[in-house]
Motif scaffolding. Structure first.
Motif, mmCIF file in Angstrom:
data_model
loop_
_atom_site.group_PDB
_atom_site.id
_atom_site.type_symbol
_atom_site.label_atom_id
_atom_site.label_comp_id
_atom_site.label_asym_id
_atom_site.label_seq_id
_atom_site.Cartn_x
_atom_site.Cartn_y
_atom_site.Cartn_z
ATOM 1 N N TYR A 107 12.084 -2.411 2.425
ATOM 2 C CA TYR A 107 10.778 -2.849 2.931
ATOM 3 C C TYR A 107 9.637 -2.701 1.915
ATOM 4 C CZ TYR A 107 13.246 -3.153 7.373
ATOM 5 O OH TYR A 107 14.140 -3.481 8.353
ATOM 6 N N LYS A 108 9.790 -1.742 0.983
ATOM 7 C CA LYS A 108 8.713 -1.587 -0.013
ATOM 8 C C LYS A 108 8.629 -2.793 -0.938
ATOM 9 C CE LYS A 108 8.536 3.412 -0.187
ATOM 10 N NZ LYS A 108 9.147 4.560 -0.856
ATOM 11 N N ASP A 109 9.702 -3.577 -0.957
ATOM 12 C CA ASP A 109 9.737 -4.747 -1.837
ATOM 13 C C ASP A 109 9.097 -5.983 -1.180
ATOM 14 O OD1 ASP A 109 10.427 -5.889 -4.277
ATOM 15 O OD2 ASP A 109 12.358 -6.618 -3.545
ATOM 16 N N ILE A 110 8.704 -5.865 0.092
ATOM 17 C CA ILE A 110 8.201 -7.056 0.805
ATOM 18 C C ILE A 110 7.016 -7.715 0.080
ATOM 19 C CG2 ILE A 110 7.143 -7.906 2.956
ATOM 20 C CD1 ILE A 110 8.948 -6.024 4.502
ATOM 21 N N PRO A 111 6.015 -6.943 -0.411
ATOM 22 C CA PRO A 111 4.909 -7.627 -1.101
ATOM 23 C C PRO A 111 5.381 -8.474 -2.286
ATOM 24 C CG PRO A 111 4.297 -5.383 -0.574
ATOM 25 C CD PRO A 111 5.751 -5.508 -0.243
#
Ligand code: SAH
Ligand code: F3S
Length: 482
Positions: A128-132
């Motif tokens: 989820y931290k990779d979403i941006p």
């Protein structure tokens, strides 16, 4: 998890949170277990710091995310139907982007992008931290995907945006993934290996919630009793840890005690316990602290030793009874609930009868009961024929549900005449003159509002009941009231 929600009924959109600098709108919907709802709060927090406020209006969304569940086929079908709806909306809002998160994203990976043309973004539970970054790729006109499972990620450094919250109770995740490999279960494949979160970050979150006015937390994990912190790393690598790491390791009972002591006026719950990993020290810590609720969700899945073995549940029926006896000895009024699966491959009528007789022994307060659904990739899915006919599964499931209803009523009746501490969570669905909350055993209690308010601990005398709800009247503030 504590209340495994029927995925088919529980797609829930999240309420507004605002950061005035943000210009884009995120609409996020969650299905399945409490961990997914908790993860959506982490995702909202990540996106909050990247230009998005949440909205509960699909029509104004720039980005639609759906946090999905794979636990049974029906759960996946529900999400597929929702995607059809999003497709219709997208016709009027061509710039709207659609992303799929959670277990279906992990299970189906790029197949999702092929099968569901509407999907722009596929993100597994550890990414989820990779979403941006992924959104940047989507902006550039590409599809984007990250389904890499992690050995370390616990999101311990992210302070979740509390969405959809009553401001009274919150979830705090303590482990991710599962190493148990029950043969029917897709979770180890979609959520990866088990890892525990740093107790310090858990305590920080709990203290922060208390300071924000929350009164109850549920510590969440697929298998909380196997929580183990030794400085980070996978549960399965603990044997190779240093002597110092071993000596200072924190087990679940230790974590529970730390949390109970840190906030003695806050109610503590936890979910879920796999019987094979639940140890007596946990029950003893529960009995020692007034603020740890007397409630254990203790899924057993089947009452037949043969089926338990085929499911790779590493305990026998006898051992389960022993555990139940110990719980009742140490915490006589403990609420206990179950998950059951009807119609696991090769289940005979005798196996089913064993399930019913196990239930009669325990007389659970309530339960979550399912017909077996074969999941691709699991051991049972690969090696065992789904050979119990659908009508037989259905009939067995109905018998299990009917018996549970009897037991639920038997249990609620045991509360009649008692005075029990209830934490007020919301207005009763059926009457705006009544509050609704739960007692320590996790049973819903409704009572006339008087001058009490949401977030109060109130002693309620129980005067009536159905099989699911206790009805009472307030007799004063509870002991945990500050
Ligand atoms: N440890 C988890 C269990 C997740 S699954 C937890 O914390 O809840 C929740 C429940 O779904 C299981 O206990 C089981 O009863 C049910 N379930 C899991 N896989 C299933 C399958 N393939 N078919 C039917 N029910 C299933
Ligand atoms: Fe699934 Fe068994 Fe873990 S039910 S989540 S593999 S404890």
């Amino acid at each position: 998890m504590e209340k495994v929600i029927d995925e088919a009924k529980q797609g829930t959109s999240l309420v507004n949170t605002q950061n005035s600098k943000n210009t884009k709108k995120l609409y996020i919907e969650s299905y399945g277990c409490q961990m997914n709802f908790s993860d959506s709060e982490i995702v909202a927090s990540i996106l909050h710091n990247n230009g998005y406020n949440t909205t509960n209006q699909l029509a104004e969304a720039d980005l639609v995310l759906v946090n999905t569940c794979s636990i049974r086929d029906k759960a996946e079908q529900t999400v597929r139907k929702r995607l059809e709806k999003f497709n219709a909306v997208k016709r009027d809002q061509p710039n709207m982007k659609v992303g799929v998160l959670g277990c279906m994203a992990e299970r189906l990976k790029s197949k999702f992008l092929e099968e569901e043309k509407i999907v722009d973004l596929v993100v597994g539970p550890d990414a989820y931290k990779d979403i941006p970054n992924l959104l940047q790729e989507v902006e550039d006109g590409k599809n984007a995907m990250n389904v890499i499972l992690s050995k370390e990620e616990t999101y311990g450094d992210i302070s979740p945006v509390r969405l959809q919250s009553n401001g009274v109770s919150a979830f705090v995740s303590i482990t991710r993934g599962c190493d148990n490999m029950c043969t029917f279960c897709v979770v180890p494949f979609t959520r990866g290996r088990e890892r525990s979160r740093d107790p310090k970050s858990i305590l920080d979150e709990v203290n922060d919630l208390w300071n924000k006015g929350f009164k109850e937390i549920t510590l969440l994990g697929q298998n909380v009793d196997s929580y183990l912190w030794y400085g980070g790393g996978l549960k399965k690598d603990f044997e190779n840890a240093s002597e110092i790491q071993k000596a200072t390791a924190v087990k679940f009972s230790g974590l529970l005690e730390l949390v109970a002591k840190a906030q003695p006026k806050m109610r503590i719950r936890f979910s879920t316990s796999n019987p094979q990993d639940m140890t007596l020290d946990v029950i003893e810590v529960m009995s020692k602290y007034r603020n740890i609720c007397n409630y254990i969700h203790l899924p057993v899945q089947s009452g037949s030793d043969r089926i338990l073995k085929a499911m790779n549940r590493l305990h026998t029926r006898e051992e389960y009874f022993n555990l139940i006896d110990n719980i009742r000895k140490i915490i006589p009024d403990c609420g206990i609930s179950q998950d059951m699966i009807a119609g696991f491959p090769t289940e005979t009528e005798d196996d089913h009868k064993d399930t019913l007789s196990l239930m009669k022994y325990v007389k659970y307060d309530f339960g979550f009961m399912f017909a077996y659904s074969e999941r691709p990739g699991t051991l049972a899915g690969r090696k065992m024929e789904d050979d119990v006919p659908a009508d037989v599964k259905k009939r067995r499931l109905q018998e299990i549900i009917a018996l549970q209803q009897e037991h639920s009523l038997y249990r609620t009746k045991q509360h009649l005449g008692k005075v029990e501490e209830v934490l007020i969570e919301k207005e009763s669905k059926k009457s705006d003159a009544h509050w609704s909350g739960r007692n320590s055993q996790n049973t819903t209690v409704v009572f006339p509002k008087e001058d009490y308010k949401i977030g109060d601990y109130v002693n309620v005398k129980i005067i009536d009941c159905t099989s699911a709800t206790l009805i009472g009247e307030a007799v004063g503030y509870g002991e945990l009231q500050s």
